[in-house]
Motif scaffolding. Structure first.
Motif, PDB file in Angstrom:
ATOM      1  N   ASN A  37       0.813  -1.215   0.000  1.00  0.00           N
ATOM      2  CA  ASN A  37       0.000   0.000   0.000  1.00  0.00           C
ATOM      3  C   ASN A  37       0.844   1.261   0.000  1.00  0.00           C
ATOM      4  N   LEU A  38       0.185   2.379  -0.303  1.00  0.00           N
ATOM      5  CA  LEU A  38       0.754   3.702  -0.110  1.00  0.00           C
ATOM      6  C   LEU A  38       0.307   4.196   1.253  1.00  0.00           C
ATOM      7  N   THR A  39       1.247   4.662   2.057  1.00  0.00           N
ATOM      8  CA  THR A  39       0.918   5.114   3.399  1.00  0.00           C
ATOM      9  C   THR A  39       0.364   6.541   3.371  1.00  0.00           C
ATOM     10  N   ASN A  40      -0.057   7.013   4.557  1.00  0.00           N
ATOM     11  CA  ASN A  40      -0.542   8.392   4.645  1.00  0.00           C
ATOM     12  C   ASN A  40       0.598   9.403   4.541  1.00  0.00           C
ATOM     13  N   ALA A  41       1.836   8.910   4.490  1.00  0.00           N
ATOM     14  CA  ALA A  41       2.993   9.762   4.199  1.00  0.00           C
ATOM     15  C   ALA A  41       3.418   9.636   2.737  1.00  0.00           C
ATOM     16  N   ASP A  42       2.576   8.944   1.937  1.00  0.00           N
ATOM     17  CA  ASP A  42       2.799   8.794   0.491  1.00  0.00           C
ATOM     18  C   ASP A  42       4.045   7.973   0.174  1.00  0.00           C
ATOM     19  N   LEU A  43       4.301   6.959   1.018  1.00  0.00           N
ATOM     20  CA  LEU A  43       5.419   6.041   0.808  1.00  0.00           C
ATOM     21  C   LEU A  43       4.863   4.644   0.526  1.00  0.00           C
ATOM     22  N   TRP A  44       5.449   3.939  -0.432  1.00  0.00           N
ATOM     23  CA  TRP A  44       5.053   2.557  -0.666  1.00  0.00           C
ATOM     24  C   TRP A  44       5.602   1.674   0.448  1.00  0.00           C
ATOM     25  N   GLN A  45       4.761   0.760   0.948  1.00  0.00           N
ATOM     26  CA  GLN A  45       5.225  -0.183   1.944  1.00  0.00           C
ATOM     27  C   GLN A  45       4.741  -1.589   1.595  1.00  0.00           C
ATOM     28  N   PHE A  46       5.511  -2.572   2.065  1.00  0.00           N
ATOM     29  CA  PHE A  46       5.266  -3.963   1.721  1.00  0.00           C
ATOM     30  C   PHE A  46       5.551  -4.814   2.950  1.00  0.00           C
ATOM     31  N   TYR A  47       4.565  -5.644   3.348  1.00  0.00           N
ATOM     32  CA  TYR A  47       4.701  -6.502   4.511  1.00  0.00           C
ATOM     33  C   TYR A  47       4.193  -7.908   4.175  1.00  0.00           C
ATOM     34  N   ILE A  48       4.841  -8.930   4.727  1.00  0.00           N
ATOM     35  CA  ILE A  48       4.322 -10.289   4.697  1.00  0.00           C
ATOM     36  C   ILE A  48       4.496 -10.892   6.089  1.00  0.00           C
ATOM     37  N   ARG A  49       3.449 -11.550   6.562  1.00  0.00           N
ATOM     38  CA  ARG A  49       3.470 -12.125   7.902  1.00  0.00           C
ATOM     39  C   ARG A  49       4.073 -13.532   7.884  1.00  0.00           C
ATOM     40  N   TYR A  56       5.644 -10.248  11.596  1.00  0.00           N
ATOM     41  CA  TYR A  56       5.951 -10.183  10.178  1.00  0.00           C
ATOM     42  C   TYR A  56       7.305 -10.800   9.869  1.00  0.00           C
ATOM     43  N   GLY A  57       7.387 -11.402   8.693  1.00  0.00           N
ATOM     44  CA  GLY A  57       8.639 -11.957   8.224  1.00  0.00           C
ATOM     45  C   GLY A  57       9.392 -10.990   7.332  1.00  0.00           C
ATOM     46  N   ILE A  58       8.633 -10.116   6.645  1.00  0.00           N
ATOM     47  CA  ILE A  58       9.224  -9.084   5.794  1.00  0.00           C
ATOM     48  C   ILE A  58       8.515  -7.769   6.094  1.00  0.00           C
ATOM     49  N   ALA A  59       9.269  -6.713   6.242  1.00  0.00           N
ATOM     50  CA  ALA A  59       8.713  -5.368   6.393  1.00  0.00           C
ATOM     51  C   ALA A  59       9.641  -4.403   5.667  1.00  0.00           C
ATOM     52  N   ALA A  60       9.113  -3.728   4.657  1.00  0.00           N
ATOM     53  CA  ALA A  60       9.936  -2.816   3.859  1.00  0.00           C
ATOM     54  C   ALA A  60       9.120  -1.591   3.473  1.00  0.00           C
ATOM     55  N   VAL A  61       9.725  -0.426   3.605  1.00  0.00           N
ATOM     56  CA  VAL A  61       9.079   0.833   3.228  1.00  0.00           C
ATOM     57  C   VAL A  61      10.036   1.631   2.356  1.00  0.00           C
ATOM     58  N   ASP A  62       9.576   2.025   1.169  1.00  0.00           N
ATOM     59  CA  ASP A  62      10.381   2.844   0.279  1.00  0.00           C
ATOM     60  C   ASP A  62      10.471   4.265   0.847  1.00  0.00           C
TER      61      ASP A  62
END
Length: 219
Positions: A37-49, A56-62
């Motif tokens: 998703n795009l956050t409320n700070a307009d950054l793409w983020q990606f998570y997998i549990r 979570y096993g993966i957490a990444a924010v551009d």
């Protein structure tokens, strides 16, 4: 433990809210299994549990800001992971290494089997979470294949050097893997056809009204 996502997106509004492009989970009150998703700070983020628990096993924010009024136009994303291999996470935007370092990258089975999956919508959490406000082109996801996108030939399976779409095939298998989810729309087709899953998974049910975008990354 592995997977790949390729998609084109263009944000067109709701910059102050969490806009969900794709998510998997079981509903309100439980963690998302997959979240893009795009956050409320307009950054793409990606998570997998992780499959074993709620962590979570993966957490990444551009770190690139994608405000709809200042960062306009289509952008192509390539994301790949294999948590069994340290340092294997890749995120390329418009054929350029986005240098996203995950804050979490745990060698563990990931949770891919859940009761809900949605595109351009959240799975029912409510609050500040809203559907993706924008346009999407060729959303492709495999949950068992890893591509090292540092290798240009692997990127060319999804995007040209001129940042244009590649024909992924009628079932999305042209890159050399069969996706579980592949949403695309042929020229002249009705917007609702976008939800016919060309991958190996089930079709999705339309909620609300889809419309054909006024342009595409192919233009």
């Amino acid at each position: 433990k592995a997977g790949t996502i390729s998609f084109w997106a263009k944000a067109t509004g709701n910059d102050t809210q969490h806009r969900y492009l794709f998510c998997m989970g079981t509903g309100s009150g439980t963690p998302y299994s997959v979240l893009l998703n795009l956050t409320n700070a307009d950054l793409w983020q990606f998570y997998i549990r992780k499959a074993a628990d709620s962590a979570y096993g993966i957490a990444a924010v551009d770190d690139v800001v994608y405000k709809s009024d200042t960062n306009t136009g289509w952008h192509h994303h390539l994301i790949s992971w294999d948590v069994a291999v340290a340092g294997s996470f890749r995120w390329y935007i418009d054929d350029v290494d986005a240098s996203v370092t995950p804050s979490l990258y745990v060698d563990a089975d990931l949770e891919y089997t859940v009761s809900r999956a949605r595109i351009c919508d959240d799975i029912g959490f409510g609050g500040a979470y809203v559907p993706f406000y924008g346009e999407v082109f060729d959303f492709w996801m495999s949950l068992d294949t890893y591509f090292d996108f540092d290798v240009a030939a692997n990127r060319r399976k999804f995007v040209t050097a001129g940042i244009k779409p590649v024909n992924l095939g009628s079932d999305g298998s042209n890159p050399g893997a069969t996706p579980v989810v592949y949403f695309a729309l042929d020229d002249g087709a009705a917007a609702a056809n976008f939800l016919t899953n060309r991958g190996s998974g089930q079709n999705f049910t339309e909620s609300g009204t889809l419309v054909v975008a006024g342009d595409s990354p192919s233009d």
